[in-house]
Design a protein around this motif. Structure first.
Motif, PDB file in Angstrom:
ATOM      1  N   LEU A  18       0.830  -1.206   0.000  1.00 29.33           N
ATOM      2  CA  LEU A  18       0.000   0.000   0.000  1.00 29.33           C
ATOM      3  C   LEU A  18       0.862   1.252   0.000  1.00 29.33           C
ATOM      4  N   PHE A  19       1.950   1.221   0.774  1.00 29.87           N
ATOM      5  CA  PHE A  19       2.855   2.368   0.841  1.00 29.87           C
ATOM      6  C   PHE A  19       3.445   2.678  -0.534  1.00 29.87           C
ATOM      7  N   LEU A  20       3.915   1.654  -1.224  1.00 32.62           N
ATOM      8  CA  LEU A  20       4.521   1.858  -2.540  1.00 32.62           C
ATOM      9  C   LEU A  20       3.499   2.331  -3.565  1.00 32.62           C
ATOM     10  N   ALA A  21       2.291   1.774  -3.497  1.00 35.44           N
ATOM     11  CA  ALA A  21       1.246   2.168  -4.445  1.00 35.44           C
ATOM     12  C   ALA A  21       0.866   3.632  -4.260  1.00 35.44           C
ATOM     13  N   LEU A  22       0.669   4.031  -2.991  1.00 33.09           N
ATOM     14  CA  LEU A  22       0.307   5.419  -2.714  1.00 33.09           C
ATOM     15  C   LEU A  22       1.453   6.379  -3.039  1.00 33.09           C
ATOM     16  N   SER A  23       2.694   5.931  -2.813  1.00 35.18           N
ATOM     17  CA  SER A  23       3.856   6.761  -3.154  1.00 35.18           C
ATOM     18  C   SER A  23       3.911   7.010  -4.655  1.00 35.18           C
ATOM     19  N   PHE A  24       3.601   5.989  -5.425  1.00 35.46           N
ATOM     20  CA  PHE A  24       3.598   6.132  -6.887  1.00 35.46           C
ATOM     21  C   PHE A  24       2.521   7.122  -7.326  1.00 35.46           C
ATOM     22  N   GLN A  30       1.183  14.963  -5.924  1.00 41.09           N
ATOM     23  CA  GLN A  30       2.046  15.741  -5.021  1.00 41.09           C
ATOM     24  C   GLN A  30       1.256  16.434  -3.917  1.00 41.09           C
ATOM     25  N   ASN A  31       0.583  15.637  -3.127  1.00 42.63           N
ATOM     26  CA  ASN A  31      -0.214  16.115  -2.009  1.00 42.63           C
ATOM     27  C   ASN A  31       0.628  16.103  -0.731  1.00 42.63           C
ATOM     28  N   ILE A  32       0.765  17.267  -0.070  1.00 36.12           N
ATOM     29  CA  ILE A  32       1.598  17.366   1.132  1.00 36.12           C
ATOM     30  C   ILE A  32       1.039  16.516   2.268  1.00 36.12           C
ATOM     31  N   LEU A  34      -0.757  13.808   2.018  1.00 33.66           N
ATOM     32  CA  LEU A  34      -0.501  12.397   1.711  1.00 33.66           C
ATOM     33  C   LEU A  34       0.959  12.047   1.976  1.00 33.66           C
ATOM     34  N   ASN A  35       1.859  12.990   1.697  1.00 32.18           N
ATOM     35  CA  ASN A  35       3.273  12.779   2.026  1.00 32.18           C
ATOM     36  C   ASN A  35       3.460  12.529   3.518  1.00 32.18           C
ATOM     37  N   PHE A  36       2.778  13.314   4.330  1.00 30.38           N
ATOM     38  CA  PHE A  36       2.853  13.171   5.780  1.00 30.38           C
ATOM     39  C   PHE A  36       2.324  11.802   6.214  1.00 30.38           C
ATOM     40  N   ILE A  37       1.188  11.385   5.653  1.00 32.41           N
ATOM     41  CA  ILE A  37       0.594  10.085   5.981  1.00 32.41           C
ATOM     42  C   ILE A  37       1.542   8.951   5.602  1.00 32.41           C
ATOM     43  N   LEU A  38       2.142   9.062   4.431  1.00 36.13           N
ATOM     44  CA  LEU A  38       3.040   8.007   3.964  1.00 36.13           C
ATOM     45  C   LEU A  38       4.278   7.888   4.843  1.00 36.13           C
ATOM     46  N   LEU A  39       4.884   9.007   5.177  1.00 36.73           N
ATOM     47  CA  LEU A  39       6.080   8.969   6.017  1.00 36.73           C
ATOM     48  C   LEU A  39       5.761   8.479   7.426  1.00 36.73           C
ATOM     49  N   SER A  40       4.606   8.910   7.951  1.00 33.06           N
ATOM     50  CA  SER A  40       4.194   8.446   9.284  1.00 33.06           C
ATOM     51  C   SER A  40       3.940   6.941   9.291  1.00 33.06           C
ATOM     52  N   THR A  41       3.292   6.461   8.235  1.00 38.55           N
ATOM     53  CA  THR A  41       3.002   5.030   8.132  1.00 38.55           C
ATOM     54  C   THR A  41       4.284   4.223   8.033  1.00 38.55           C
TER      55      THR A  41
END
Length: 221
Positions: A18-24, A30-32, A34-41
């Protein structure tokens, strides 16, 4: 082909998938936030205690029990898991995790069922159109514990849990009553799904979970 497709799809439902899919996806939007959610996860799933909490939740309500503290059944059924494997150029067979196999032997020695069924998967790639099977390896090893051949069975070659359940049904139906009861050995993470599928086939299941991931619930009862 379908088996490989199912394996790939499953990866997307794991945390790292899920992390890789959302990162792609975020490369394009380029949602800030979403960046925060991804790094936190990513940070959370890298913490050992957090992953233990996830495993603890996933393994509920199962607990490791003693081979003596379970009712008798018509058969002991062992689903495929971690190993055996073929290693090196000489194709040496290594067992990997022996928890399922050891549990089956101990249950049989305690008189909990008259025979053991091992599900059988492909062991390495075929050579000259001959396919080694995990089931044959388990049968051979079980004989070293003085278990008679008549009390040892394996399924046909299977690739996934659905095929395992169907193959088990065929064997149990020939050997047991109209409402057969089995002791099911598989990992704690896999137990709920396997138990549910077997019950839909009219088989009563006594769960015997092994391979717990969390030390603080891996206690024998």
């Amino acid at each position: 082909m379908f088996f490989a497709f199912c394996k790939v799809i499953t990866l997307f439902f794991l945390p790292i998938g899920l992390f890789l899919a959302l990162s792609f996806i975020n490369i394009f939007i380029q949602n800030i936030f979403l960046n925060f959610i991804l790094l936190s996860t990513l940070y959370l799933i890298s913490i050992g205690n957090f992953s233990k909490l996830i495993f603890k939740y996933a393994e509920k309500p199962w607990k490791r029990i003693s081979e003596k503290n379970i009712d008798n059944a018509d058969a002991i059924v062992v689903l495929s898991g971690d190993g055996p494997y073929i290693r090196g150029p000489n194709r040496t067979i290594e067992f990997g995790n022996r928890d399922r196999f050891n549990a089956a032997i101990n249950l049989y020695k305690n008189g909990k069922a008259p025979f053991i069924v091992f599900t059988s998967t492909a062991l390495g790639a075929p050579i000259n159109n001959f396919q080694l099977e995990t089931g044959n390896t388990f049968l051979e090893e079980a004989r070293n514990f003085d278990i008679p051949d008549n009390d040892l069975k394996k399924t046909s070659l299977v690739k996934n849990t659905i095929e395992e359940i169907n193959a088990i049904k065929k064997i149990i139906s020939k050997s047991s009553t109209n409402k057969p009861k089995i002791i099911l050995i598989t990992s704690a993470l896999h137990m709920a799904r396997a138990k549910n599928l077997l019950q839909k086939k009219g088989i009563s299941v006594l769960p015997f979970p092994v391979e717990f991931k969390t030390d603080f619930i891996n206690q024998k009862a």
